[in-house]
Every structure is written in structure tokens, then in C-alpha cells.
Write an enzyme that holds these catalytic residues in place. Structure first.
Site, PDB file in Angstrom:
ATOM      1  N   TYR A  73       0.434   0.226  10.919  1.00  0.00           N
ATOM      2  CA  TYR A  73       0.039  -0.040   9.503  1.00  0.00           C
ATOM      3  C   TYR A  73       1.049   0.051   8.360  1.00  0.00           C
ATOM      4  O   TYR A  73       1.287  -0.790   7.672  1.00  0.00           O
ATOM      5  CB  TYR A  73      -1.408   0.484   9.089  1.00  0.00           C
ATOM      6  N   SER A  96       0.795  -1.211  -0.141  1.00  0.00           N
ATOM      7  CA  SER A  96      -0.174  -0.006   0.167  1.00  0.00           C
ATOM      8  C   SER A  96       0.880   1.259   0.122  1.00  0.00           C
ATOM      9  O   SER A  96       2.078   1.113   0.353  1.00  0.00           O
ATOM     10  CB  SER A  96      -0.785  -0.030   1.183  1.00  0.00           C
TER      11      SER A  96
END
Length: 317
Positions: free
Chosen positions: A182, A157
Site C-alpha cells: 500500500y 496518503s
């Protein structure tokens, strides 16, 4: 080892769908494994791959939910797997290897986002454990099943912009930020592909990492509405922000990386919008690209060694 991080002119773009990148590609007789393949862009990827003729294996922590989601997708099967548990990964791997089947494609798409501080297993931070270590263990367990020319795609990502690997505090013992956690896991996804490709290339295995683009899926379900508004993802009326992709568009880059013959000589690359990504020149995650820490071969080798020590698994080195 040098990784090419420049567009190669795939003919596709940010609006291309998984079905479009698979047009003309026959996956009949191929076995594909997609973690997270029953929700969001994972479901879109599983469906498109099955339509192209592949047999799609979908590991799931919630098998009943997965079976219901895939009920109308022929050519798919569900098997139980919890990526937060090394014992579950071991059992999944053993059961799959007992079938004697080969694997042509693995898409590591399952993951969590913006969890509250949670420790799993022997005290591992949940994002790092589920998004990265669980997939490291899974791929190593499945190594005997990889067919010649197999590909492994890690769904990373632009979140990797948020954090390099925190070598001195992987599990956030000293303060916690859910976006940094994350981000670290997404950097780990990219570095995993870099070193897996370096280890597997001689045997014909190629690995890639992909940024699927901005897309709203159940992955964001734990993020408060006000935070989603503050991030610019949705408006006050709940409408999705401009520029976000559909699930079918979000799945396209992973499917392209898993199947495109254009990538035969570009293993280890980080991809975006159905092409190899350019190096990031800004900190704007909407523009994307890839930060240097996510493609650093030295860091990738270091992370592989660390992950192998933590999981007790290294079937490639």
C-alpha cells in the site's frame, strides 16, 4: 524542477470541509471526473463539487452500486471502469472521448488498501496496479479531453511513509507485506503528480497529490477489527479514535487542490489539511508531511518511464 513544500497560508485547516473550501467558487459548466466518487471521501467530494455547479462523472467498477449511492446527488453520472484492467480503461477512454466533452478536473481517488497478495493483469501487484498504473493509463487515455487550465489531483496518503518505490521488486515476488505494498502505491501516487505537472505545465495543466488525513471509510473494510484496534483507529467498543476526520473533512484537501487559485504557481506539490504540506521531520504519520522520496523529480521521471512501458501509454512526454 523545484517543488515548493511549505505552507502558503490557505486560510483553511484540518477541520475545513469540502463545502467550505468551495464557498464562492462557481463550477457551473465544468466537467469533473472522480474515480472512487461514490464511496467514502470520494462520495463527499462528488457531492460537494456537484453542489458547486460541476457536472461530475464517476467511473465505477460496480455501476449499480455507484448509481444507488449517487441517486440523490444531481449533476452526476456513472460510467463503468475497472482500474485493474487496461482494456477497461481503454474502453472508458474511447467512450468518453467520443462524447466530445472536455475535462476541467480529474480526481484520482479510487484505490485499495491492505489487500492480501493479489496479482492482476499481466502479473502486477494489486495495490500498484489499481492505485497507480490504472490511473496512469486513465489520465494518458483522457489527455485529448483536458481543457485549458485543467487540474489532476492524485489522492495519496501518509501511507507513503511506509515504502519508497521498490525498483527491484515492484510486485513483491520476494516476500509480501500488505502495508509496504500500500505504501509503495501511495508514493507512486505522489510521484505521478510530480512528473505529470512537469510534463503538462507548459500546456496549462497542473497536477497535485494530497493526503486526505486519517479517516475511516469503506477503504478499510478488509482490515480485521483486531488490526484496526492495534493500529489505534478504533477502541475496543468500536468508537473512532480522536483526531479522525469526517468524510466531508477528508474530501476537503482534494477539492481544494482541484480548485484553489492559490495553487496556480505551485504545481506538483503534495498537500495536506487544505494547504501545501511541509517536509516530514518525523516518522509519525499522524503528524504527516511529505517524505523526500515522494517529491523527488528524478524518481518521478523514472516512475513515469516505467509506468509508460508497463501500460504502453505516454501521451504527454
Amino acid at each position: 524542477m523545484t517543488i515548493t513544500q511549505h505552507r502558503i497560508g490557505s486560510g483553511f485547516d484540518a477541520r475545513s470541509t469540502a463545502d467550505e473550501v468551495l464557498a464562492g467558487i462557481d463550477l457551473s459548466g465544468r466537467n469533473v471526473l472522480v474515480t472512487g466518487g461514490y464511496s467514502g471521501l470520494g462520495l463527499a467530494a462528488s457531492s460537494a463539487l456537484a453542489r458547486a455547479g460541476a457536472h461530475v462523472i464517476v467511473p465505477a467498477r460496480r455501476p449499480a452500486v455507484a448509481k444507488e449511492a449517487l441517486r440523490d446527488v444531481p449533476g452526476t453520472e456513472v460510467r463503468e471502469l475497472d482500474l485493474a484492467s487496461l482494456d477497461s480503461v481503454r474502453k472508458f477512454g474511447e467512450r468518453f472521448l467520443e462524447t466530445g466533452r472536455t475535462l476541467d478536473i480529474v480526481i484520482n481517488g479510487a484505490g485499495v488498501m491492505a489487500f492480501p497478495h493479489t496479482l492482476v493483469g499481466p502479473g502486477w501487484e494489486a495495490h500498484f496496479a489499481i492505485n497507480h498504473l490504472g490511473h496512469h493509463a486513465l489520465v494518458n487515455r483522457l489527455r485529448p479531453a483536458f481543457a485549458a487550465g485543467a487540474r489532476v489531483v492524485s489522492v495519496a496518503s501518509a501511507g507513503h511513509f511506509l515504502s519508497d518505490i521498490r525498483w527491484d521488486d515492484l510486485h513483491f515476488r520476494d516476500g509480501y507485506d500488505h502495508w509496504a505494498a500500500y505504501g509503495q502505491s501511495k508514493t507512486a501516487n505522489a510521484l505521478f503528480a510530480v512528473h505529470l505537472d512537469a510534463l503538462g505545465a507548459a500546456a496549462g495543466l497542473r497536477a497535485f497529490a494530497v493526503h486526505p488525513g486519517s479517516i475511516l471509510t469503506p477503504l478499510q473494510r478488509r482490515i480485521p477489527r483486531e488490526e484496526q484496534i492495534a493500529q489505534g483507529w478504533i477502541g475496543r467498543d468500536g468508537t473512532q479514535a480522536a483526531g479522525f476526520k469526517t468524510p466531508e473533512q477528508g474530501a476537503a484537501t482534494a477539492v481544494w487542490a482541484a480548485t484553489s487559485p492559490l495553487l496556480d504557481e505551485y504545481g506538483g506539490a503534495y498537500c495536506q489539511d487544505c494547504d501545501i504540506a511541509e517536509p516530514a521531520t518525523t516518522d509519525d504519520m499522524l503528524i504527516g508531511g511529505v517524505k523526500p522520496w515522494a517529491t523527488d523529480p528524478g524518481a518521478a521521471a523514472r516512475l513515469w518511464r516505467l509506468s509508460s512501458e508497463l501500460t504502453g501509454l505516454d501521451a504527454f512526454s
